[in-house]
Design a protein around this motif. Structure first.
Motif, mmCIF file in Angstrom:
data_model
loop_
_atom_site.group_PDB
_atom_site.id
_atom_site.type_symbol
_atom_site.label_atom_id
_atom_site.label_comp_id
_atom_site.label_asym_id
_atom_site.label_seq_id
_atom_site.Cartn_x
_atom_site.Cartn_y
_atom_site.Cartn_z
ATOM 1 N N ARG A 1 0.748 -1.125 -0.215
ATOM 2 C CA ARG A 1 -0.099 -0.076 0.187
ATOM 3 C C ARG A 1 0.798 1.248 -0.035
ATOM 4 O O ARG A 1 1.869 1.354 0.651
ATOM 5 C CB ARG A 1 -1.111 0.029 1.398
ATOM 6 N N TYR A 2 0.654 2.162 -0.815
ATOM 7 C CA TYR A 2 1.579 3.307 -1.020
ATOM 8 C C TYR A 2 0.615 4.793 -0.904
ATOM 9 O O TYR A 2 -0.526 4.427 -1.312
ATOM 10 C CB TYR A 2 2.284 3.104 -2.285
ATOM 11 N N GLU B 1 -3.743 5.445 1.621
ATOM 12 C CA GLU B 1 -2.903 4.756 0.705
ATOM 13 C C GLU B 1 -3.782 4.171 -0.230
ATOM 14 O O GLU B 1 -4.903 3.565 -0.020
ATOM 15 C CB GLU B 1 -2.230 3.561 1.782
ATOM 16 N N GLY C 1 2.902 2.616 2.938
ATOM 17 C CA GLY C 1 2.364 2.289 4.146
ATOM 18 C C GLY C 1 2.458 0.999 4.877
ATOM 19 O O GLY C 1 2.924 -0.191 4.101
#
Length: 282
Positions: A5-6, A12, A64
């Protein structure tokens, strides 16, 4: 697969890292990497996607925690024989189980904050199990069927709060930022043997922990089965499984984290983390 997750904390997006280490956006297929998308059916659908068909993510976005909406963090204490020896404590006859608050969850490279009044903030590199389907009274022989994959965890601990302030260990384990998880969730099919993974942690460039999951007292299968006898495990729950020797409390003299310190840690096949340490300013 390496799922992640970014983006900005709290916002995210789901993604994956392809074989060439390119970050790909999964938001056209799933809303999040969470209990629903890491179920057996969810992982099967994700595995069927050609990573090259997914949009590449440019730049170097923040990562994340790779699992969203974690319901429980159930930790295991004194689960490495060599770590128990350095603490002067006996290997437990059954797994020691304690909880870590989900408000402690942090991205793998986010800043770690030493809590107010802390004197003994410590580090612990750990293998984390991520549950993929509801587990109740699981037989050990079937336990891996309930595992979606594995993550790297730094089970940061305040030893005075944990041991000297009475009550349960959860007090010393749950400060904000005390649960860096990630960078990725590596699916179970890509980890040939979770009981044979090298693991390490450095503080300010000095190797403090240099161990292996081979010295775990209670392995992944046993832990999933054992914990499921006492509580229902749900998809997305995370089980950090204990740490090898080299924690600050076990050093002679003991050494604890201070503002300005830098932690780097990793587990074979599960990636690395990097955390700058700061003091509480609230």
């Amino acid at each position: 697969m390496r799922l992640l997750r970014y983006g900005e904390a709290g916002k995210e997006k789901p993604g994956l890292l392809d074989a060439g280490d390119t970050l790909r956006d999964l938001s056209g297929h799933v809303a999040d990497i969470d209990g629903g998308s890491i179920s057996p059916d969810g992982l099967k659908k994700l595995a069927a996607i050609d990573p090259a068909s997914l949009p590449a993510v440019s730049g170097n976005p923040r990562l994340g925690c790779p699992v969203g909406n974690i319901g429980k963090i159930i930790c295991v204490g004194l689960n490495y024989s060599d770590h128990a020896a350095e603490t002067g404590m006996q290997v437990p006859a059954e797994p020691i189980i304690f909880m870590k608050a989900t408000t402690a969850i942090n991205g793998p490279n986010d800043t770690v904050v030493i809590p107010r009044h802390s004197k003994k903030t410590d580090w612990e590199v750990e293998l984390g199990i991520v549950i993929g389907k509801k587990a109740q009274y699981v037989e050990e022989k079937d336990a891996l069927d309930y595992v979606a994959g594995y993550v790297l965890v730094n089970d940061i601990s305040e030893r005075e709060f944990q041991i000297e302030r009475h009550g349960q260990w959860v007090k010393g384990k749950s400060a904000d930022t005390f649960a860096p998880i990630g960078p990725w969730l590596v699916t179970r099919d890509e980890v040939a043997d979770p009981q044979n993974l090298k693991m390490w942690l450095d503080v300010n460039g000095k190797r403090c922990q240099d161990g292996s999951t081979t010295t775990m007292v209670y392995g992944v299968k046993h832990l999933v089965s054992y914990i499921s006898q006492f509580m229902t495990l749900m998809p997305g729950d995370v089980i950090p499984t204990g740490t090898p020797p080299g924690v600050g409390a076990g050093m002679k003299p003991p050494m604890f984290l201070k503002p300005g310190d830098v932690m780097k840690l990793g587990i074979e096949g599960l990636g690395e983390q990097h955390q700058d340490v700061v003091g509480y300013k609230g």
